[in-house]
Write a protein that holds these residues in place. Structure first.
Motif, PDB file in Angstrom:
ATOM      1  N   ASP A  36      29.554  69.630  62.024  1.00  0.00           N
ATOM      2  CA  ASP A  36      28.156  69.383  62.395  1.00  0.00           C
ATOM      3  C   ASP A  36      27.270  70.581  62.102  1.00  0.00           C
ATOM      4  N   TRP A  37      27.807  71.780  62.296  1.00  0.00           N
ATOM      5  CA  TRP A  37      27.008  72.991  62.102  1.00  0.00           C
ATOM      6  C   TRP A  37      26.505  73.094  60.670  1.00  0.00           C
ATOM      7  N   GLU A  47      27.574  78.519  63.463  1.00  0.00           N
ATOM      8  CA  GLU A  47      28.427  78.263  64.620  1.00  0.00           C
ATOM      9  C   GLU A  47      28.588  79.536  65.442  1.00  0.00           C
ATOM     10  N   ARG A  68      31.620  72.305  70.070  1.00  0.00           N
ATOM     11  CA  ARG A  68      30.763  71.137  70.025  1.00  0.00           C
ATOM     12  C   ARG A  68      29.294  71.537  70.040  1.00  0.00           C
ATOM     13  N   VAL A  69      28.476  70.767  69.320  1.00  0.00           N
ATOM     14  CA  VAL A  69      27.037  70.976  69.336  1.00  0.00           C
ATOM     15  C   VAL A  69      26.482  70.430  70.643  1.00  0.00           C
ATOM     16  N   THR A  70      25.731  71.251  71.333  1.00  0.00           N
ATOM     17  CA  THR A  70      25.168  70.860  72.623  1.00  0.00           C
ATOM     18  C   THR A  70      23.715  70.410  72.470  1.00  0.00           C
ATOM     19  N   ASP A 105      21.549  73.215  71.428  1.00  0.00           N
ATOM     20  CA  ASP A 105      21.633  73.494  69.993  1.00  0.00           C
ATOM     21  C   ASP A 105      20.721  72.555  69.205  1.00  0.00           C
ATOM     22  N   ALA A 141      26.354  64.141  66.730  1.00  0.00           N
ATOM     23  CA  ALA A 141      25.375  65.220  66.866  1.00  0.00           C
ATOM     24  C   ALA A 141      24.654  65.493  65.556  1.00  0.00           C
ATOM     25  N   SER A 142      25.377  65.475  64.428  1.00  0.00           N
ATOM     26  CA  SER A 142      24.734  65.744  63.136  1.00  0.00           C
ATOM     27  C   SER A 142      24.306  64.463  62.430  1.00  0.00           C
TER      28      SER A 142
END
Length: 673
Positions: A455-456, A463, A504-506, A509, A541-542
């Motif tokens: 996702d980053w 990240e 994990r993307v929060t 973020d 998330a992405s």
């Protein structure tokens, strides 16, 4: 308030107590339909096909503009031989139609009637006809061929039944009728014909004196000896196509022939040498795909006698090495497209010299496992570099690293349109950020099986580093000696890189993502094809944040086990132009998400849902109501989908041509096998 004065070409704008006057360009008068149609045609030229189709519904002038030749010549109408097709052919006769492909033809009277209707309603304007894989006879072919005076391209590949008897065009009156119709034929495809002989080849090509491109890929050509007589094969053989006859054909057509396809024919070095040395022959396109007998020494004649080649396909010629690559760089100065896929002896040596070819636009090194791209970077850095790459493929080149990709992205720049990095296993988010930063002009991006992409990378964020270990580990005073080697502190083995899971993307973020202008996937505004197959670290998330492309036509999210209905709904709402969508092996997708998504995917033509265990018959009902353009559907191994629902869908959607239903309804695989 806005007042237009057409006589003086000035606009007066009043508002807020001020009046402004400005000159306006002279526009065509609405009564002049011809001028207006030209303007609208120019506007429509910037739209994709589906968008142009919707725009044609505005009014009559817009409809007429959408029927312009420049648009219609790129459209191929494909339909099977069925009773429904008869009405379709008659309907096409009322509109400009230049390219048609017909499948499932046989020797029946009904198939002959189909071809007669094509000749009657489409014949005078038809420029391209494909009968690939049909089981037609000579009588069926003669029902349509003499009525196609505008034909430019003819595809008879895999039509074995047409050549099996050896009597094709054996009658003089038949040859005269076909010759009069095919006098303008430029491209002829005779690929994969097992019964093509010198006699039938000469009769057919004799009816098309202006051929520019010929394909004999996969044909049985005798390059050495006649297996029936044990001697050299002469011309006019009734059993096979011979090298001598092909040599004679090239000698006669040398001034006009520009493209030749001999892929998968088993051409020998001596045979290739004799063909390329034909006096007056100046090929621009040559395909030798899968010719495994060719060696570096055998290609020497090619460089000497055909230096004007612009397109060269040497894929799967397994005996070629770096010597061929160096020879290409030194001799083919006009080369534009080079395909060296699946040549495992090719390495980085010679890649740097390729960048000195000023016309080079396309490179394909798929499955060349010894290529790392380092020499390509070196060549682009060189002051002599002149290549302007538009298409680049490193599919399954596992030596490609982030460092190489980062350098290539900067050097290639905005000119690149197609980038294939499928199965480049060691590329990470750094490569993705380099792509989105330096390659904004990409139209096709394939990242399938790049499992380290997360996702980053798609969000264009870095990240965060791993947090420090707990204090109790910091206070550890030294290694603990024991019988277990793994418990010895400084000897403990490092974590496996591929097994590490990214943080994990929060929500915080995502807030940061919305506030900053980073190099996210959104930077690729012109993207039309995206492949993220098996990028297993990707989540909602992405996908919900960056897959927002109005022009996206093809998308693969197959094997993304972490995505849910949220991703599917978001993609459907922001990518309404999708025509091909792959969601196979996405176990968390449900009927609820697919039902909502289908309402936005009215242009969808191909859908893959295999191994989606939560998809049921309800989804097929929604597809029948919302996706009227669906042509193919794959629901293989969907446990909760029944054959009754599939058959009902087929009856409701006449356009549905292919359905894959292997082991639907929870069929026992082992019992079935």
């Amino acid at each position: 308030m806005l007042n237009n004065s057409t006589s003086e070409n000035r606009s007066v704008i009043s508002g807020a107590g001020c009046t402004f006057e400005m000159d306006t360009p002279e526009l065509p008068v609405e009564n002049s339909c011809v001028h207006m149609e030209q303007v609208i045609t120019y506007i429509l030229s910037f739209l994709q096909g589906p968008d142009r189709k919707d725009a044609s519904l505005v009014c009559k002038i817009w409809y007429l503009a959408s029927q312009d030749y420049q648009f219609k010549k790129k459209v191929t109408y494909r339909f099977p031989a069925s009773s429904v097709s008869l009405d379709g052919i008659r309907g096409l006769g009322r509109h400009p139609c230049y390219s048609v492909a017909i499948s499932h033809l046989d020797s029946s009277p009904f198939s002959r009637a189909i071809l007669q209707q094509v000749a009657l309603h489409l014949g005078p304007r038809l420029e391209c006809l494909s009968l690939r894989g049909s089981s037609i006879t000579e009588s069926s072919f003669l029902a349509v061929a003499p009525h196609l005076p505008a034909l430019r391209r003819l595809d008879l590949s895999c039509c074995d039944s047409l050549f099996m008897s050896g009597t094709l065009l054996s009658k003089e009156e038949s040859r005269q009728a076909v010759r009069a119709a095919l006098r303008n034929l430029e491209e002829l495809d005779l690929s994969s014909l097992h019964f093509l002989s010198d006699l039938t080849f000469n009769r057919l090509t004799g009816c098309s004196p202006d051929l520019r491109r010929l394909s004999l890929a996969g044909c049985h050509i005798a390059f050495q000896f006649d297996p029936y007589r044990g001697s050299s094969v002469g011309c006019d053989s009734t059993a096979m196509l011979s090298l001598k006859n092909l040599h004679r054909f090239l000698s006669e057509r040398a001034p006009s022939l520009k493209g030749l396809n001999l892929g998968r024919t088993g051409v020998t070095p001596e045979g290739l040498r004799s063909l390329v040395q034909v006096r007056g022959l100046c090929l621009e396109e040559l395909t030798l795909q899968g010719c495994k007998d060719l060696t570096d020494q055998a290609m020497t004649a090619l460089w000497k006698w055909q230096p004007g080649l612009k397109t060269l396909d040497l894929s799967f010629c397994t005996e070629l090495s770096d010597k061929t690559l160096l020879a290409i760089s030194s001799n083919l100065k006009e080369l534009q497209c080079l395909n060296l896929a699946k040549n495992r002896r090719i390495t980085d040596s010679g890649l740097s010299d390729l960048m000195e070819l000023k016309c080079l636009q396309s490179l394909d090194f798929s499955e060349c496992s010894y290529i790392s791209g380092g020499q390509l970077v070196k060549g682009l850095y060189s002051p002599q570099a002149q290549a302007r790459l538009v298409s680049l493929s490193f599919s399954s080149c596992t030596l490609i690293t982030d460092l190489t990709m980062f350098s290539l992205a900067q050097l290639v720049g905005p000119s690149l349109r197609v980038l294939d990095l499928t199965s480049c296993l060691y590329l990470t988010d750094l490569s993705v950020r380099a792509i989105t930063t330096y390659l904004p002009g990409l139209v096709v991006l394939r990242l399938g099986w790049c499992k380290e992409v997360s996702d980053w990378g798609l969000l264009g964020l870095e990240e965060p580093t791993q947090e420090c270990k707990p204090d109790k580990e910091k206070d550890d005073k030294g290694p603990k000696f024991s019988r277990n080697f793994g418990n010895m502190g400084f000897f403990s083995p490092p974590k496996r890189y591929l097994e590490e899971k990214p943080r994990r993307v929060t929500k915080q973020d995502l807030v940061e993502f919305g506030e900053r202008e980073g190099a996210s996937l959104l930077a690729l505004r012109d993207l039309q094809e995206l492949d993220l197959t098996a990028c297993t670290k990707l989540t909602d998330a992405s996908i919900t944040q960056v897959l927002r492309f109005q022009d996206l036509r093809t998308l693969s999210l197959s094997m993304l086990s972490e995505i849910t209905d949220s991703s599917l709904v978001s993609v459907a709402s922001h990518c309404r132009g999708l025509t091909r969508l792959n969601l196979s092996h996405c176990p968390t997708l449900t009927d609820h998400g697919l039902s909502i998504a289908a309402r936005s995917l009215h242009r969808l033509q191909h859908l893959h849902l295999s191994c989606c265990d939560k998809i049921t018959d309800r989804s097929l009902t929604v597809l029948a109501e919302e996706c009227k353009a669906l042509k193919s559907l794959d629901v293989s191994m969907c446990k909760k989908v029944s054959m009754a629902a599939v058959e009902l869908l087929q009856s409701q959607l006449p356009s549905l041509e292919n359905t894959h239903t292997l082991f639907v309804g929870g069929a026992d695989l082992f019992f079935t096998l």
